[in-house]
Design a protein around this motif. Structure first.
Motif, PDB file in Angstrom:
ATOM      1  N   ASP A  64       1.351  -0.958  -0.015  1.00  0.00           N
ATOM      2  CA  ASP A  64      -0.015   0.293  -0.346  1.00  0.00           C
ATOM      3  C   ASP A  64       0.819   1.680  -0.112  1.00  0.00           C
ATOM      4  OD1 ASP A  64      -3.229  -0.614   1.335  1.00  0.00           O
ATOM      5  OD2 ASP A  64      -1.930  -2.053   1.844  1.00  0.00           O
ATOM      6  N   VAL A  65       2.153   1.078   0.491  1.00  0.00           N
ATOM      7  CA  VAL A  65       2.582   2.592   0.491  1.00  0.00           C
ATOM      8  C   VAL A  65       2.936   2.560  -1.024  1.00  0.00           C
ATOM      9  CG1 VAL A  65       4.950   3.549   1.048  1.00  0.00           C
ATOM     10  CG2 VAL A  65       4.033   1.367   2.310  1.00  0.00           C
ATOM     11  N   GLN A  66       3.761   1.431  -1.689  1.00  0.00           N
ATOM     12  CA  GLN A  66       3.734   1.901  -3.121  1.00  0.00           C
ATOM     13  C   GLN A  66       2.705   2.541  -4.063  1.00  0.00           C
ATOM     14  OE1 GLN A  66       4.770  -0.684  -1.479  1.00  0.00           O
ATOM     15  NE2 GLN A  66       6.055  -1.441  -2.654  1.00  0.00           N
ATOM     16  N   VAL A  67       1.364   2.314  -3.345  1.00  0.00           N
ATOM     17  CA  VAL A  67       0.190   1.990  -4.101  1.00  0.00           C
ATOM     18  C   VAL A  67      -0.103   3.903  -4.025  1.00  0.00           C
ATOM     19  CG1 VAL A  67      -2.526   2.433  -4.340  1.00  0.00           C
ATOM     20  CG2 VAL A  67      -0.589   0.131  -4.231  1.00  0.00           C
ATOM     21  N   THR A  68      -0.119   4.040  -2.384  1.00  0.00           N
ATOM     22  CA  THR A  68       0.003   5.654  -2.019  1.00  0.00           C
ATOM     23  C   THR A  68       0.753   6.915  -2.884  1.00  0.00           C
ATOM     24  OG1 THR A  68      -0.381   4.950   0.203  1.00  0.00           O
ATOM     25  CG2 THR A  68      -0.003   7.021  -0.206  1.00  0.00           C
ATOM     26  N   ALA A  69       2.180   6.274  -2.798  1.00  0.00           N
ATOM     27  CA  ALA A  69       3.124   7.455  -3.577  1.00  0.00           C
ATOM     28  C   ALA A  69       2.549   7.472  -5.094  1.00  0.00           C
ATOM     29  CB  ALA A  69       4.229   6.391  -3.515  1.00  0.00           C
ATOM     30  N   LEU A  70       1.752   6.791  -5.513  1.00  0.00           N
ATOM     31  CA  LEU A  70       1.258   7.038  -7.133  1.00  0.00           C
ATOM     32  C   LEU A  70       0.382   7.583  -6.947  1.00  0.00           C
ATOM     33  CD1 LEU A  70       1.165   3.408  -8.672  1.00  0.00           C
ATOM     34  CD2 LEU A  70       3.067   5.703  -9.403  1.00  0.00           C
ATOM     35  N   ALA A  71      -0.903   7.788  -5.607  1.00  0.00           N
ATOM     36  CA  ALA A  71      -1.750   8.711  -5.974  1.00  0.00           C
ATOM     37  C   ALA A  71      -1.316   9.781  -4.772  1.00  0.00           C
ATOM     38  CB  ALA A  71      -2.973   7.769  -4.726  1.00  0.00           C
ATOM     39  N   VAL A  72       0.013  10.263  -3.849  1.00  0.00           N
ATOM     40  CA  VAL A  72       0.588  11.460  -3.853  1.00  0.00           C
ATOM     41  C   VAL A  72       0.589  12.214  -5.116  1.00  0.00           C
ATOM     42  CG1 VAL A  72       1.771  12.306  -2.095  1.00  0.00           C
ATOM     43  CG2 VAL A  72       1.257  10.455  -1.555  1.00  0.00           C
ATOM     44  N   LEU A  73       2.131  11.445  -5.533  1.00  0.00           N
ATOM     45  CA  LEU A  73       2.865  12.145  -6.841  1.00  0.00           C
ATOM     46  C   LEU A  73       1.562  12.910  -7.988  1.00  0.00           C
ATOM     47  CD1 LEU A  73       5.515   9.896  -7.257  1.00  0.00           C
ATOM     48  CD2 LEU A  73       5.034  11.977  -6.403  1.00  0.00           C
ATOM     49  N   ALA A  74       0.367  11.945  -7.946  1.00  0.00           N
ATOM     50  CA  ALA A  74      -0.572  12.454  -9.340  1.00  0.00           C
ATOM     51  C   ALA A  74      -0.867  13.439  -8.273  1.00  0.00           C
ATOM     52  CB  ALA A  74      -2.100  10.937  -9.708  1.00  0.00           C
ATOM     53  N   LEU A  75      -1.551  13.251  -6.965  1.00  0.00           N
ATOM     54  CA  LEU A  75      -2.426  14.776  -6.436  1.00  0.00           C
ATOM     55  C   LEU A  75      -1.387  15.750  -7.086  1.00  0.00           C
ATOM     56  CD1 LEU A  75      -4.398  13.645  -3.696  1.00  0.00           C
ATOM     57  CD2 LEU A  75      -5.484  14.894  -5.779  1.00  0.00           C
ATOM     58  N   LEU A  76      -0.287  15.518  -6.545  1.00  0.00           N
ATOM     59  CA  LEU A  76       0.997  16.620  -6.890  1.00  0.00           C
ATOM     60  C   LEU A  76       1.601  17.334  -8.026  1.00  0.00           C
ATOM     61  CD1 LEU A  76       3.368  15.617  -4.113  1.00  0.00           C
ATOM     62  CD2 LEU A  76       1.509  17.772  -3.832  1.00  0.00           C
ATOM     63  N   ALA A  77       1.268  16.673  -9.026  1.00  0.00           N
ATOM     64  CA  ALA A  77       1.256  16.466 -10.191  1.00  0.00           C
ATOM     65  C   ALA A  77       0.176  17.405 -11.192  1.00  0.00           C
ATOM     66  CB  ALA A  77       1.698  15.456 -11.042  1.00  0.00           C
ATOM     67  N   VAL A  78      -1.340  17.041 -10.360  1.00  0.00           N
ATOM     68  CA  VAL A  78      -2.295  17.466 -11.074  1.00  0.00           C
ATOM     69  C   VAL A  78      -2.778  18.706 -11.413  1.00  0.00           C
ATOM     70  CG1 VAL A  78      -4.348  17.344  -9.373  1.00  0.00           C
ATOM     71  CG2 VAL A  78      -4.661  16.700 -11.841  1.00  0.00           C
ATOM     72  N   ARG A  79      -1.869  19.554 -10.296  1.00  0.00           N
ATOM     73  CA  ARG A  79      -1.928  21.017 -10.107  1.00  0.00           C
ATOM     74  C   ARG A  79      -1.314  21.609 -11.735  1.00  0.00           C
ATOM     75  NH1 ARG A  79       1.010  22.079  -4.332  1.00  0.00           N
ATOM     76  NH2 ARG A  79      -0.760  20.350  -3.144  1.00  0.00           N
ATOM     77  N   SER A  80      -0.793  21.310 -12.002  1.00  0.00           N
ATOM     78  CA  SER A  80       0.245  22.461 -12.813  1.00  0.00           C
ATOM     79  C   SER A  80       0.413  21.360 -14.162  1.00  0.00           C
ATOM     80  CB  SER A  80       1.539  22.871 -12.597  1.00  0.00           C
ATOM     81  OG  SER A  80       3.073  20.772 -11.844  1.00  0.00           O
ATOM     82  N   ARG A  81       0.427  20.085 -14.208  1.00  0.00           N
ATOM     83  CA  ARG A  81       0.386  19.060 -15.150  1.00  0.00           C
ATOM     84  C   ARG A  81      -0.738  17.669 -15.423  1.00  0.00           C
ATOM     85  NH1 ARG A  81       7.220  17.220 -15.660  1.00  0.00           N
ATOM     86  NH2 ARG A  81       5.405  16.595 -18.278  1.00  0.00           N
ATOM     87  N   PRO A  82      -1.840  18.444 -15.764  1.00  0.00           N
ATOM     88  CA  PRO A  82      -3.126  17.513 -15.831  1.00  0.00           C
ATOM     89  C   PRO A  82      -2.381  16.085 -16.656  1.00  0.00           C
ATOM     90  CG  PRO A  82      -3.323  19.897 -15.774  1.00  0.00           C
ATOM     91  CD  PRO A  82      -2.327  19.816 -15.839  1.00  0.00           C
ATOM     92  N   ALA A  83      -2.220  15.909 -17.863  1.00  0.00           N
ATOM     93  CA  ALA A  83      -1.902  15.420 -17.698  1.00  0.00           C
ATOM     94  C   ALA A  83      -1.087  14.256 -17.406  1.00  0.00           C
ATOM     95  CB  ALA A  83      -0.919  15.119 -19.256  1.00  0.00           C
ATOM     96  N   LEU A  84      -0.202  14.581 -16.553  1.00  0.00           N
ATOM     97  CA  LEU A  84       0.332  13.090 -16.209  1.00  0.00           C
ATOM     98  C   LEU A  84       0.499  12.662 -14.942  1.00  0.00           C
ATOM     99  CD1 LEU A  84       3.683  12.340 -15.353  1.00  0.00           C
ATOM    100  CD2 LEU A  84       4.399  14.418 -14.035  1.00  0.00           C
ATOM    101  N   GLY A  85      -0.698  13.820 -14.216  1.00  0.00           N
ATOM    102  CA  GLY A  85      -1.343  13.696 -12.762  1.00  0.00           C
ATOM    103  C   GLY A  85      -2.199  12.303 -13.214  1.00  0.00           C
ATOM    104  N   GLY A  86      -2.931  13.145 -14.352  1.00  0.00           N
ATOM    105  CA  GLY A  86      -4.053  11.949 -14.757  1.00  0.00           C
ATOM    106  C   GLY A  86      -3.601  10.182 -14.492  1.00  0.00           C
ATOM    107  N   ALA A  87      -2.176  10.390 -15.727  1.00  0.00           N
ATOM    108  CA  ALA A  87      -1.739   9.111 -15.973  1.00  0.00           C
ATOM    109  C   ALA A  87      -0.975   8.483 -14.876  1.00  0.00           C
ATOM    110  CB  ALA A  87      -0.576   9.361 -16.915  1.00  0.00           C
ATOM    111  N   LEU A  88      -0.498   9.251 -13.264  1.00  0.00           N
ATOM    112  CA  LEU A  88      -0.433   8.409 -12.357  1.00  0.00           C
ATOM    113  C   LEU A  88      -1.717   7.708 -12.609  1.00  0.00           C
ATOM    114  CD1 LEU A  88       2.380  11.061 -11.210  1.00  0.00           C
ATOM    115  CD2 LEU A  88       2.533   8.690 -12.545  1.00  0.00           C
ATOM    116  N   ALA A  89      -2.518   8.464 -11.610  1.00  0.00           N
ATOM    117  CA  ALA A  89      -3.744   8.248 -11.207  1.00  0.00           C
ATOM    118  C   ALA A  89      -4.160   6.991 -11.413  1.00  0.00           C
ATOM    119  CB  ALA A  89      -5.086   9.617 -10.619  1.00  0.00           C
TER     120      ALA A  89
END
Length: 386
Positions: A126-151
């Motif tokens: 679950d730490v690995q999954v949470t890492a993807l979610a955290v990075l997605a949320l932080l990325a979606v602010r300025s790079r929506p496509a990257l955040g969406g891909a991580l999500a």
């Protein structure tokens, strides 16, 4: 430097606990060196676990289970723990960088909150999954496509990271993020379906699951059994301890109905929300995952890892309205670590101590969920006062 020092100190403590693995019921690491390793061997032969009641995860989970192959000089167990620590470090660094004005509240919540679950985070993926979610949320602010891909990638590993996109601002950001998430998930699903057999077998293992003892419904049944008004018992099936007996299936169906109701509430919020701040996507993701956790038939201790990660992301923004709900997770995480593995035998037996710990933990989660929903609605739907 203080944050890094605390991270090193606490993670060494978690490693020592995992090495000894003798608290309470013990055997926390068995999931990795027995079950995960068994799945890894199957994946190495090109198949997902067939007819395995314990395999209840989307096919993207196979990527995490198979990732220790990247460290062939270590045993499977050692490599898995090393990758879990790496994911933990990535989350810590991302939160520290994202925290505004060098006030690292989010990073501190994560660094100090995760050890409250003792060594469990190092023996689950679950730490690995949470890492993807955290990075997605932080990325979606300025790079929506990257955040969406991580999500989308996270959703194909454990479903819930898809909820990180529930609060994206309307318009171009939402279109780009949601399209990237759908495209990534579909492409990865197709690739895994071509490369492996039985890639969708996990769908057959979800419907038969019952009410796990750690869930809100499980706590209600435990209290009823302690009061002598319910004659059910605990059994081990589908990879978890569940309650069986009269009305247990009804409690499970009620949980599903509440999940549908939570989905409807989130949809209503999405349609009615009028004000978006920089923190709204973060707050909405936290509230959504908290709602779906509360209404789940299964609230395993590792679910707290998800909530701690999303709460930490909320605290990276000064505009968040989730601070009180996020802070409630700290005692809830401590009680979760106490319930499993330390007092798990008491939880299974339904002793007064076990009942008290689970009731308090779930009461804190329920309070956090209600508070999060109220504050999200008030902050984004209600018109501001003059």
């Amino acid at each position: 430097m203080a944050l890094a020092a605390v991270w090193v100190f606490t993670r060494l403590g978690m490693l020592v606990l995992l090495w000894r693995d003798s608290l309470g019921i013990g055997g926390v690491g068995r999931e990795v060196y027995a079950l995960y390793r068994h799945w890894y061997d199957l994946l190495a032969h090109g198949t997902f676990p067939p007819d395995d009641a314990t395999w209840q995860y989307p096919p993207g989970a196979g990527l995490v289970i198979g990732a220790p192959a990247a460290l062939p000089w270590l045993t499977y167990f050692q490599a898995f723990v090393a990758l879990a620590l790496l994911a933990d470090a990535v989350v810590t660094l991302a939160l520290a960088v994202a925290d505004s004005d060098r006030v690292t509240h989010g990073a501190w919540l994560w660094v100090c909150g995760l050890p409250l679950l003792l060594h469990l985070p190092l023996a689950r993926y679950d730490v690995q999954v949470t890492a993807l979610a955290v990075l997605a949320l932080l990325a979606v602010r300025s790079r929506p496509a990257l955040g969406g891909a991580l999500a989308g990638l996270g959703a194909l590993v454990k479903v819930w990271p898809a909820l990180t996109l529930i609060g994206t601002p309307r318009g171009r950001t939402t279109r780009e993020a949601w399209l990237a998430a759908a495209t990534t998930a579909a492409a990865l699903l197709l690739t895994l379906a071509v490369m492996f057999t039985h890639s969708l077998d996990f769908l057959r293992q979800q419907g038969a699951r019952g009410v796990q003892i750690e869930s809100l419904g499980g706590t209600a049944l435990a209290l009823a059994r302690a009061a002598g008004v319910w004659p059910g018992q605990v059994v081990y099936r589908y990879g978890a301890f569940e309650y069986v007996g009269p009305y247990a299936s009804s409690v499970g169906w009620l949980a599903l109905l509440l999940t549908v109701a939570a989905c409807c509430w989130l949809l209503a919020w999405r349609l009615k929300a009028r004000r978006w701040t920089a923190a709204t996507p973060l707050d909405a993701a936290f509230a959504a995952v908290l709602l779906f956790t509360l209404t789940s038939r299964v609230i395993s201790p590792q679910y707290m890892i998800w909530l701690l990660g999303l709460a930490a992301v909320c605290l990276t923004s000064r505009e968040t309205v989730m601070r009180p709900a996020a802070l409630l997770l700290l005692p809830a995480a401590a009680l979760s670590g106490l319930a499993y593995p330390v007092l798990y035998e008491d939880v299974l037996a339904g002793t007064p101590v076990g009942l008290a710990v689970m009731t308090a933990r779930n009461a804190l989660l329920l309070a956090a969920g209600l508070l999060a929903c109220r504050r999200l609605w008030t902050a984004s739907v209600h018109e501001p006062r003059e």
